[in-house]
Scaffold this motif. Structure first.
Motif, PDB file in Angstrom:
ATOM      1  N   HIS A 226       0.856  -1.188   0.000  1.00 23.80           N
ATOM      2  CA  HIS A 226       0.000   0.000   0.000  1.00 23.80           C
ATOM      3  C   HIS A 226       0.892   1.237   0.000  1.00 23.80           C
ATOM      4  O   HIS A 226       1.836   1.324   0.791  1.00 23.80           O
ATOM      5  CB  HIS A 226      -0.889   0.050   1.251  1.00 23.80           C
TER       6      HIS A 226
ATOM      7  N   TYR B 194       0.874   5.606  -0.144  1.00 25.67           N
ATOM      8  CA  TYR B 194       0.100   6.832   0.059  1.00 25.67           C
ATOM      9  C   TYR B 194       0.984   8.024  -0.262  1.00 25.67           C
ATOM     10  O   TYR B 194       2.157   8.043   0.099  1.00 25.67           O
ATOM     11  CB  TYR B 194      -0.353   6.956   1.521  1.00 25.67           C
TER      12      TYR B 194
ATOM     13  N   SER C 278       2.416   0.946   3.859  1.00 20.59           N
ATOM     14  CA  SER C 278       1.970   0.096   4.956  1.00 20.59           C
ATOM     15  C   SER C 278       1.801  -1.323   4.431  1.00 20.59           C
ATOM     16  O   SER C 278       1.658  -1.535   3.225  1.00 20.59           O
ATOM     17  CB  SER C 278       0.669   0.611   5.565  1.00 20.59           C
TER      18      SER C 278
ATOM     19  N   LEU D  54      -3.379  -4.818   3.944  1.00 24.79           N
ATOM     20  CA  LEU D  54      -4.589  -4.957   4.744  1.00 24.79           C
ATOM     21  C   LEU D  54      -4.383  -4.762   6.236  1.00 24.79           C
ATOM     22  O   LEU D  54      -5.106  -5.304   7.034  1.00 24.79           O
ATOM     23  CB  LEU D  54      -5.203  -6.345   4.516  1.00 24.79           C
ATOM     24  N   SER D  55      -3.391  -3.984   6.621  1.00 26.11           N
ATOM     25  CA  SER D  55      -3.191  -3.795   8.051  1.00 26.11           C
ATOM     26  C   SER D  55      -2.560  -2.456   8.351  1.00 26.11           C
ATOM     27  O   SER D  55      -1.624  -2.058   7.687  1.00 26.11           O
ATOM     28  CB  SER D  55      -2.306  -4.902   8.617  1.00 26.11           C
ATOM     29  N   GLY D  56      -3.091  -1.804   9.343  1.00 27.03           N
ATOM     30  CA  GLY D  56      -2.422  -0.597   9.815  1.00 27.03           C
ATOM     31  C   GLY D  56      -1.788  -0.871  11.158  1.00 27.03           C
ATOM     32  O   GLY D  56      -1.420   0.044  11.874  1.00 27.03           O
ATOM     33  N   ASP D  57      -1.680  -2.172  11.495  1.00 25.47           N
ATOM     34  CA  ASP D  57      -1.205  -2.514  12.825  1.00 25.47           C
ATOM     35  C   ASP D  57       0.229  -2.084  13.068  1.00 25.47           C
ATOM     36  O   ASP D  57       0.622  -1.875  14.209  1.00 25.47           O
ATOM     37  CB  ASP D  57      -1.326  -4.022  13.052  1.00 25.47           C
ATOM     38  N   ASP D  58       0.998  -1.971  12.020  1.00 29.20           N
ATOM     39  CA  ASP D  58       2.378  -1.533  12.198  1.00 29.20           C
ATOM     40  C   ASP D  58       2.527  -0.049  11.912  1.00 29.20           C
ATOM     41  O   ASP D  58       3.634   0.463  11.925  1.00 29.20           O
ATOM     42  CB  ASP D  58       3.301  -2.315  11.259  1.00 29.20           C
ATOM     43  N   GLY D  59       1.432   0.609  11.659  1.00 25.77           N
ATOM     44  CA  GLY D  59       1.511   2.021  11.347  1.00 25.77           C
ATOM     45  C   GLY D  59       2.028   2.249   9.945  1.00 25.77           C
ATOM     46  O   GLY D  59       2.139   1.335   9.135  1.00 25.77           O
ATOM     47  N   TYR D  60       2.329   3.469   9.677  1.00 24.48           N
ATOM     48  CA  TYR D  60       2.772   3.882   8.354  1.00 24.48           C
ATOM     49  C   TYR D  60       4.217   4.343   8.447  1.00 24.48           C
ATOM     50  O   TYR D  60       4.598   5.040   9.381  1.00 24.48           O
ATOM     51  CB  TYR D  60       1.892   5.028   7.842  1.00 24.48           C
TER      52      TYR D  60
ATOM     53  N   PHE E  48       7.111   6.535   6.581  1.00 27.81           N
ATOM     54  CA  PHE E  48       7.243   7.611   5.607  1.00 27.81           C
ATOM     55  C   PHE E  48       8.647   7.671   5.028  1.00 27.81           C
ATOM     56  O   PHE E  48       9.638   7.363   5.705  1.00 27.81           O
ATOM     57  CB  PHE E  48       6.922   8.960   6.253  1.00 27.81           C
ATOM     58  N   GLY E  49       8.712   8.110   3.788  1.00 27.01           N
ATOM     59  CA  GLY E  49       9.984   8.419   3.165  1.00 27.01           C
ATOM     60  C   GLY E  49      10.452   9.809   3.579  1.00 27.01           C
ATOM     61  O   GLY E  49       9.757  10.517   4.316  1.00 27.01           O
TER      62      GLY E  49
END
Lengths: 115, 112
Positions: A31, A33, A95, A98-104, A106-107
């Motif tokens: 994923h 963003y 990310s 299918l999971s945001g459990d580890d957070g995002y 960023f570059g």
């Protein structure tokens, strides 16, 4: 694990030129963003992509901006016919599937300056 | 539409003092909340991630609390150091894999 890689770090374009910003997500992340940070403003969501699919582009300006995340290679944010108001820092995040459990993650961003 | 507010916008403290940074959000139906640090001209570094079912997370001198019902999160930084000077951003996610909505940030200066 090299993290989220964005290039170039700095990009200078003249008004009317095209800007191409690249983002390679973390290994295992599918994923991607894109966010934009205008001078003295907060980060604003632009677009959310999965491989070969745009999931949410509600934050993308209607004209001149496009994004893709092909099956092979990095995600590309493309700005056609740039104007001074496009000058900003563009950040990519990734990310896991299918999971945001580890957070995002960023570059470091691409800082676009339009002259 | 989710709105995230951070107060104060700027904060200056002497070294050694504890920092308290506030974040509020309008829609309590969140999936998680993440605190980031941003140094001038740099990217975002993730500090703490709190899932909606959690009340707090701790990492070293950092502690973040979450009160979903009242739409608030607080980041505490104990015994501040000049190296803590940065902008701190909070962001909320509405669902797994969903976009983040950011607050405007709190710019912190820790004076030696």
């Amino acid at each position: 694990n090299a993290g989220v890689m964005q290039n170039p770090r700095h990009l200078v374009r003249r008004r009317g030129q095209e800007a191409r910003l690249r983002c390679s997500p973390m290994k295992g992340h599918s994923h991607v963003y894109w966010y934009r940070q205008l001078p003295e403003e907060g980060l604003k969501f632009m677009v959310y992509l999965q491989k070969e699919n745009i999931i949410d582009e509600s934050g993308m300006p209607k004209e001149r901006f496009s994004a893709e995340f092909p099956k092979e290679g990095p995600s590309i944010l493309r700005i056609q016919q740039v104007v001074r108001g496009d000058s900003a820092a563009y950040f990519c995040a990734s990310s896991p599937q299918l999971s945001g459990d580890d957070g995002y993650t960023f570059g470091s961003g691409t800082r676009l300056t339009v002259v | 539409k989710q709105e995230v507010t951070q107060i104060p916008a700027a904060l200056s403290v002497p070294e050694g003092e504890n920092l308290v940074l506030n974040c509020s959000f309008t829609d309590s139906a969140i999936y998680n909340l993440q605190w980031f640090r941003q140094d001038p001209g740099k990217g975002l570094t993730s500090l703490l991630l709190i899932q909606s079912s959690q009340r707090e997370q701790t990492s070293g001198r950092l502690n973040a609390s979450l009160d979903k019902s009242s739409g608030r999160s607080t980041l505490y930084i104990a015994a501040s150091q000049p190296g803590d000077s940065a902008t701190y951003l909070c962001a909320v996610g509405k669902a797994a894999g969903n976009k983040l909505t950011f607050g405007g940030g709190t710019r912190v200066l820790v004076k030696p």
